[in-house]
Design a protein around this motif. Structure first.
Motif, mmCIF file in Angstrom:
data_model
loop_
_atom_site.group_PDB
_atom_site.id
_atom_site.type_symbol
_atom_site.label_atom_id
_atom_site.label_comp_id
_atom_site.label_asym_id
_atom_site.label_seq_id
_atom_site.Cartn_x
_atom_site.Cartn_y
_atom_site.Cartn_z
ATOM 1 N N ARG A 1 4.310 22.695 -49.619
ATOM 2 C CA ARG A 1 2.995 22.294 -49.080
ATOM 3 C C ARG A 1 2.455 23.346 -48.114
ATOM 4 O O ARG A 1 2.273 23.065 -46.932
ATOM 5 C CB ARG A 1 3.117 20.952 -48.320
ATOM 6 C CG ARG A 1 3.603 19.746 -49.123
ATOM 7 C CD ARG A 1 3.620 18.498 -48.220
ATOM 8 N NE ARG A 1 4.300 18.756 -46.967
ATOM 9 C CZ ARG A 1 5.560 18.414 -46.698
ATOM 10 N NH1 ARG A 1 6.272 17.737 -47.576
ATOM 11 N NH2 ARG A 1 6.087 18.733 -45.533
ATOM 12 N N PRO A 2 2.189 24.563 -48.562
ATOM 13 C CA PRO A 2 1.647 25.559 -47.630
ATOM 14 C C PRO A 2 0.221 25.230 -47.220
ATOM 15 O O PRO A 2 -0.553 24.697 -48.007
ATOM 16 C CB PRO A 2 1.679 26.856 -48.448
ATOM 17 C CG PRO A 2 1.555 26.403 -49.864
ATOM 18 C CD PRO A 2 2.291 25.093 -49.942
ATOM 19 N N GLY A 3 -0.102 25.572 -45.988
ATOM 20 C CA GLY A 3 -1.470 25.491 -45.488
ATOM 21 C C GLY A 3 -1.833 26.828 -44.878
ATOM 22 O O GLY A 3 -2.466 27.683 -45.509
ATOM 23 N N LEU A 4 -1.366 27.055 -43.658
ATOM 24 C CA LEU A 4 -1.736 28.237 -42.877
ATOM 25 C C LEU A 4 -1.716 29.551 -43.662
ATOM 26 O O LEU A 4 -2.661 30.346 -43.597
ATOM 27 C CB LEU A 4 -0.802 28.355 -41.660
ATOM 28 C CG LEU A 4 -1.120 29.509 -40.715
ATOM 29 C CD1 LEU A 4 -2.402 29.232 -39.944
ATOM 30 C CD2 LEU A 4 0.039 29.760 -39.746
ATOM 31 N N ASN B 1 6.554 23.627 -45.489
ATOM 32 C CA ASN B 1 5.195 24.121 -45.214
ATOM 33 C C ASN B 1 5.233 25.645 -45.432
ATOM 34 O O ASN B 1 6.187 26.172 -46.006
ATOM 35 C CB ASN B 1 4.754 23.734 -43.798
ATOM 36 C CG ASN B 1 5.703 24.273 -42.732
ATOM 37 O OD1 ASN B 1 6.736 24.877 -43.039
ATOM 38 N ND2 ASN B 1 5.354 24.073 -41.479
ATOM 39 N N SER B 2 4.219 26.364 -44.959
ATOM 40 C CA SER B 2 4.196 27.819 -45.164
ATOM 41 C C SER B 2 5.482 28.462 -44.674
ATOM 42 O O SER B 2 6.121 29.250 -45.385
ATOM 43 C CB SER B 2 3.020 28.454 -44.411
ATOM 44 O OG SER B 2 1.799 27.913 -44.821
ATOM 45 N N LYS C 1 -6.265 19.830 -45.621
ATOM 46 C CA LYS C 1 -6.732 18.946 -44.536
ATOM 47 C C LYS C 1 -7.586 19.742 -43.544
ATOM 48 O O LYS C 1 -7.567 20.986 -43.562
ATOM 49 C CB LYS C 1 -5.511 18.353 -43.832
ATOM 50 C CG LYS C 1 -4.609 19.405 -43.202
ATOM 51 C CD LYS C 1 -3.257 18.849 -42.790
ATOM 52 C CE LYS C 1 -2.445 19.943 -42.114
ATOM 53 N NZ LYS C 1 -1.104 19.467 -41.729
ATOM 54 N N HIS D 1 9.065 16.843 -43.297
ATOM 55 C CA HIS D 1 8.270 17.929 -42.707
ATOM 56 C C HIS D 1 9.072 18.595 -41.594
ATOM 57 O O HIS D 1 9.668 17.916 -40.766
ATOM 58 C CB HIS D 1 6.965 17.346 -42.157
ATOM 59 C CG HIS D 1 5.967 18.383 -41.692
ATOM 60 N ND1 HIS D 1 5.602 19.469 -42.459
ATOM 61 C CD2 HIS D 1 5.255 18.474 -40.544
ATOM 62 C CE1 HIS D 1 4.706 20.189 -41.794
ATOM 63 N NE2 HIS D 1 4.476 19.613 -40.622
ATOM 64 N N ARG E 1 7.310 12.179 -35.774
ATOM 65 C CA ARG E 1 5.853 12.135 -35.732
ATOM 66 C C ARG E 1 5.389 11.067 -36.718
ATOM 67 O O ARG E 1 5.128 9.947 -36.335
ATOM 68 C CB ARG E 1 5.283 13.530 -36.044
ATOM 69 C CG ARG E 1 3.798 13.632 -35.844
ATOM 70 C CD ARG E 1 3.275 15.042 -36.095
ATOM 71 N NE ARG E 1 3.376 15.440 -37.493
ATOM 72 C CZ ARG E 1 2.760 16.516 -37.995
ATOM 73 N NH1 ARG E 1 2.036 17.303 -37.228
ATOM 74 N NH2 ARG E 1 2.885 16.825 -39.287
ATOM 75 N N ALA F 1 -2.154 22.439 -48.612
ATOM 76 C CA ALA F 1 -2.699 21.570 -47.566
ATOM 77 C C ALA F 1 -4.148 21.984 -47.346
ATOM 78 O O ALA F 1 -4.422 23.122 -46.942
ATOM 79 C CB ALA F 1 -1.880 21.719 -46.282
ATOM 80 N N TYR G 1 -3.441 28.304 -36.088
ATOM 81 C CA TYR G 1 -4.054 27.071 -36.608
ATOM 82 C C TYR G 1 -5.327 26.745 -35.826
ATOM 83 O O TYR G 1 -6.348 26.387 -36.403
ATOM 84 C CB TYR G 1 -3.088 25.887 -36.463
ATOM 85 C CG TYR G 1 -1.790 26.050 -37.209
ATOM 86 C CD1 TYR G 1 -1.628 25.492 -38.474
ATOM 87 C CD2 TYR G 1 -0.714 26.730 -36.644
ATOM 88 C CE1 TYR G 1 -0.437 25.621 -39.162
ATOM 89 C CE2 TYR G 1 0.488 26.863 -37.331
ATOM 90 C CZ TYR G 1 0.617 26.316 -38.579
ATOM 91 O OH TYR G 1 1.803 26.446 -39.272
ATOM 92 N N TYR H 1 -8.555 23.864 -43.163
ATOM 93 C CA TYR H 1 -8.315 24.642 -41.936
ATOM 94 C C TYR H 1 -9.594 25.335 -41.464
ATOM 95 O O TYR H 1 -9.557 26.449 -40.919
ATOM 96 C CB TYR H 1 -7.201 25.662 -42.143
ATOM 97 C CG TYR H 1 -5.808 25.060 -42.293
ATOM 98 C CD1 TYR H 1 -5.587 23.935 -43.065
ATOM 99 C CD2 TYR H 1 -4.708 25.632 -41.653
ATOM 100 C CE1 TYR H 1 -4.317 23.388 -43.202
ATOM 101 C CE2 TYR H 1 -3.434 25.091 -41.786
ATOM 102 C CZ TYR H 1 -3.247 23.971 -42.566
ATOM 103 O OH TYR H 1 -2.000 23.429 -42.705
HETATM 104 C C1 LIG Z 1 -0.300 20.531 -42.174
HETATM 105 C C2 LIG Z 1 0.891 20.200 -42.971
HETATM 106 C C3 LIG Z 1 1.433 21.141 -43.845
HETATM 107 C C4 LIG Z 1 0.980 22.577 -43.913
HETATM 108 O O1 LIG Z 1 1.606 23.282 -42.877
HETATM 109 P P1 LIG Z 1 1.366 24.853 -42.609
HETATM 110 O O2 LIG Z 1 2.225 25.140 -41.447
HETATM 111 O O3 LIG Z 1 -0.077 25.000 -42.302
HETATM 112 O O4 LIG Z 1 1.753 25.572 -43.845
HETATM 113 C C5 LIG Z 1 2.489 20.739 -44.665
HETATM 114 N N1 LIG Z 1 2.977 19.476 -44.584
HETATM 115 C C6 LIG Z 1 2.489 18.561 -43.736
HETATM 116 C C7 LIG Z 1 3.083 17.205 -43.690
HETATM 117 C C8 LIG Z 1 1.445 18.886 -42.892
HETATM 118 O O5 LIG Z 1 0.985 17.973 -42.026
#
Ligand SMILES: *Cc1c(COP(=O)(O)O)cnc(C)c1O
Length: 348
Positions: free
Chosen positions: A206-209, A190-191, A40, A156, A134, A38, A334, A44
């Protein structure tokens, strides 16, 4: 005549090796699934144009942004067919952009699906809602997407960072939805979801954080490395006497003679007022420089009494350990990342 841009007194050092390590760690923890990323919100706050190529070099092949403009910002660096837009197509212009570039929309509603189909369809992703309420289609509506060419069927997690019964419920609904709409790959985690175990991994995560050094769950604390270090230059030093007050609203009174330093960091940079009287800056060798009084828009004052050698122009490190900073301030990890403003020079 061209003039070099003025130097900035504020920089965000990004450890590219730690970033690559974190992606590779999350990819390994994703087991049979492949980790994406991620990116977006400008990755971050780290800078998506800097981060995305580093992740691609580490092996990442799937990138997720929220807005179409965020995809447009990356299409010259990343294969557009490997970028998906989580918000989906809201307008015909979004669809036209997707068609022209190959960026994939994530369809979130029947309306978005109709807009995509009317434009001729093509490879797309779909988000199914499994309990977050959401974004995403209701599971019962997935049948109406028959015939669309679906790459990733997403859902998600709402509470992946907690031991919540909702996790297993969402897992079960996501698995059930996989039987109702043909797709190439499926993604849920996600993470935090990556740490919940193999059942949550599907084909793609889909990791982000955690890529950026955040600790989404305790299981990740020992394997994820910090990535960002805010640094700021001293603008001015001064001596004060016992009884002198410091900063807006005079919330700190010097108990004795003190040496102060004013640094170019404030709440406009994301160093919010909750750090007033709480934050800590450090010398290069770790010496503590507590924040005194109120953080203001562009400036913060620190105690230099015990470091007489520091002078104007010297650089200081800002304590920004994400889990600790979150516990200290009540901000989420975040928010601590995405709030870092555009006056920081991002440096690798
Ligand atoms: C932001 C987001 C992520 C990443 O989530 P983290 O908690 O930051 O790992 C994954 N999937 C979706 C749909 C998101 O909106």
């Amino acid at each position: 005549m061209t003039v070099a841009p003025p130097a900035t007194p504020l920089r965000l050092t990004i450890d590219g090796e730690a970033l690559a390590h974190n992606w590779q760690t999350l990819d390994a923890l994703s087991g049979a699934a492949k980790a994406g990323a991620a990116v977006k919100a400008d990755a971050y706050g780290l800078g998506a144009r800097r981060v995305a190529p580093l992740l691609a070099r580490a092996g990442c092949a799937d990138f997720f942004v929220a807005h179409w403009a965020e995809a447009a910002d990356l299409v010259d660096l990343i294969d557009p067919r490997r970028i998906a837009v989580l918000h989906g197509p809201l307008t015909d212009a979004d669809v036209a952009f997707a068609k022209a570039t190959g960026v994939r929309p994530v369809l979130n509603s029947l309306d978005q699906a109709r807009r995509w189909r009317e434009a001729g369809g093509g490879l797309c992703d779909v988000m199914v809602d499994t309990g977050m309420n959401r974004l995403g289609l209701a599971a019962g509506d997935l049948g109406q997407l028959a015939g669309l060419e679906v790459d990733v069927l997403h859902s998600h997690l709402a509470s992946g960072d907690e031991d919540s019964a909702l996790n297993a419920l969402q897992l079960q609904r996501w698995q059930a939805s996989r039987g109702t709409l043909p797709h190439r790959r499926a993604a849920l985690a996600n993470s935090a979801g990556i740490a919940l175990g193999a059942a949550y991994h599907g084909d793609l995560t889909r990791p982000g954080l955690a890529l950026y050094g955040g600790i989404a769950r305790a299981e990740l604390a020992d394997v994820i490395r910090p990535v960002v270090q805010p640094q700021v230059a001293l603008l001015q030093v001064r001596q004060v006497a016992a009884g002198d007050t410091i900063g807006y609203n005079a919330t700190f009174t010097a108990p004795g003679p003190m040496r102060l330093g004013t640094v170019a960091l404030g709440y406009a940079d994301g160093y919010l007022r909750c750090w007033s009287g709480q934050g800590m800056l450090r010398t290069g060798d770790g010496g503590e420089l507590p924040v005194l009084g109120r953080v203001s828009m562009d400036l913060t004052i620190v105690d230099l009494t015990h470091v007489p050698h520091l002078t104007e122009g010297d650089w200081l490190n800002v304590d920004y350990d994400l889990p600790r900073a979150a516990a200290q301030t009540g901000l989420s990890q975040y928010e601590l990342l995405t709030g870092l403003g555009n006056r920081f020079a991002r440096a690798g």
